[in-house]
Design an enzyme around this catalytic site. Structure first.
Site, PDB file in Angstrom:
ATOM      1  N   MET A  93     -27.690  25.556 104.816  1.00 27.35           N
ATOM      2  CA  MET A  93     -26.222  25.719 105.253  1.00 27.35           C
ATOM      3  C   MET A  93     -26.162  27.127 106.326  1.00 27.35           C
ATOM      4  SD  MET A  93     -24.940  23.480 103.699  1.00 27.35           S
ATOM      5  CE  MET A  93     -23.022  23.939 103.662  1.00 27.35           C
ATOM      6  N   HIS A 112     -28.150  14.775 108.400  1.00 29.36           N
ATOM      7  CA  HIS A 112     -26.468  14.892 108.121  1.00 29.36           C
ATOM      8  C   HIS A 112     -25.892  13.473 107.487  1.00 29.36           C
ATOM      9  CE1 HIS A 112     -22.840  16.485 109.056  1.00 29.36           C
ATOM     10  NE2 HIS A 112     -22.191  15.293 109.573  1.00 29.36           N
TER      11      HIS A 112
HETATM   12  C1  GRF Z   1     -27.352  16.320 102.154  1.00 36.22           C
HETATM   13  O1  GRF Z   1     -26.385  15.211 101.922  1.00 36.22           O
HETATM   14  C2  GRF Z   1     -27.948  16.462 103.625  1.00 36.22           C
HETATM   15  O2  GRF Z   1     -27.551  15.069 104.351  1.00 36.22           O
HETATM   16  C3  GRF Z   1     -26.813  17.435 103.974  1.00 36.22           C
HETATM   17  O3  GRF Z   1     -26.848  18.335 102.820  1.00 36.22           O
HETATM   18  C4  GRF Z   1     -27.159  17.559 101.702  1.00 36.22           C
HETATM   19  C5  GRF Z   1     -28.121  18.263 100.977  1.00 36.22           C
HETATM   20  O4  GRF Z   1     -28.432  17.707  99.804  1.00 36.22           O
HETATM   21  N1  GRF Z   1     -27.090  18.136 105.271  1.00 36.22           N
HETATM   22  P1  GRF Z   1     -30.060  18.096  99.149  1.00 36.22           P
HETATM   23  O5  GRF Z   1     -29.833  19.701  98.881  1.00 36.22           O
HETATM   24  O6  GRF Z   1     -31.184  17.475  99.879  1.00 36.22           O
HETATM   25  O7  GRF Z   1     -29.962  17.326  97.805  1.00 36.22           O
END
Ligand code: GRF
Length: 192
Positions: A93, A112
């Site tokens: 993030m 994404h």
């Molecule tokens: C996923 O939906 C990804 O596409 C986005 O953030 C989410 C992360 O999920 N960038 P995780 O932590 O891999 O379960």
């Protein structure tokens, strides 16, 4: 001697749940995988994804984000020390700076949850359902200095049903994410 000759060293950056990290770990353990995950970095101490790294005995570290420059300088040192060839962002993030991307100088991938260039940024599923889109999906792309805008490596779509909610769509898209992220890595590495 190298343990997995010919494999590329991957670092995965996470901030939370880590389900994509889990799918990458699974892929890395397959016979024909082209990668070994040498490092997992989280900017969140409580990220569940760190448990997956620990369970698989993958070198992992929590780095507190106090300011971009010191965070990224630490990252760059770690990446160098671990001879990382490719970074995979998986629910990470923080936005990496132009300077970081330039200094790392090797590819950085991101996954994404939308059909880019549609729905860059956050709350993609909410917006797609609200706008009554017929399709949504997931995209793996190269990270460039503009958010969610680098070259697309793989994209796959899912149909949005009338009955779909933000939550149900997220679930469907996530399933696809877990399939396309390893595929995108293979595609990128075999085109190196
Ligand atoms: C996923 O939906 C990804 O596409 C986005 O953030 C989410 C992360 O999920 N960038 P995780 O932590 O891999 O379960």
């Amino acid at each position: 001697m190298e343990k997995f000759p010919g494999k590329k060293n991957i670092a995965v950056f996470i901030s939370g749940r880590g389900s994509n990290l889990r799918s990458l770990i699974k892929y890395s353990k397959t016979k024909k995988s082209l990668i070994r995950i040498v490092l997992v970095v989280s900017n969140n101490f409580n990220a569940k994804g760190l448990d997956y790294a620990n369970k698989s005995k993958i070198n992992n570290i929590f780095i507190k984000y106090s300011n971009k420059e010191s965070f990224e300088n630490r990252l760059l040192k770690l990446l160098k020390r671990n001879k990382v060839d490719l970074i995979c962002l998986a629910g990470f993030m923080k936005i990496l700076s132009k300077k970081f991307i330039k200094k790392f100088s090797k590819p950085i991938l991101n996954i994404h949850p939308s059909l880019l260039p549609k729905y860059k940024g956050l709350n993609t599923h909410f917006r797609a359902v609200k706008n009554k889109e017929e399709y949504s999906g997931a995209t793996v792309h190269i990270v460039s200095e503009k958010l969610d805008s680098g070259k697309i490596i793989i994209q796959e779509k899912v149909k949005i049903l009338k009955s779909d909610t933000e939550k149900s769509l997220e679930k469907k898209v996530l399933k696809i994410e877990h399939i396309i992220y390893p595929k995108a890595i293979k595609k990128l590495l075999t085109n190196f």
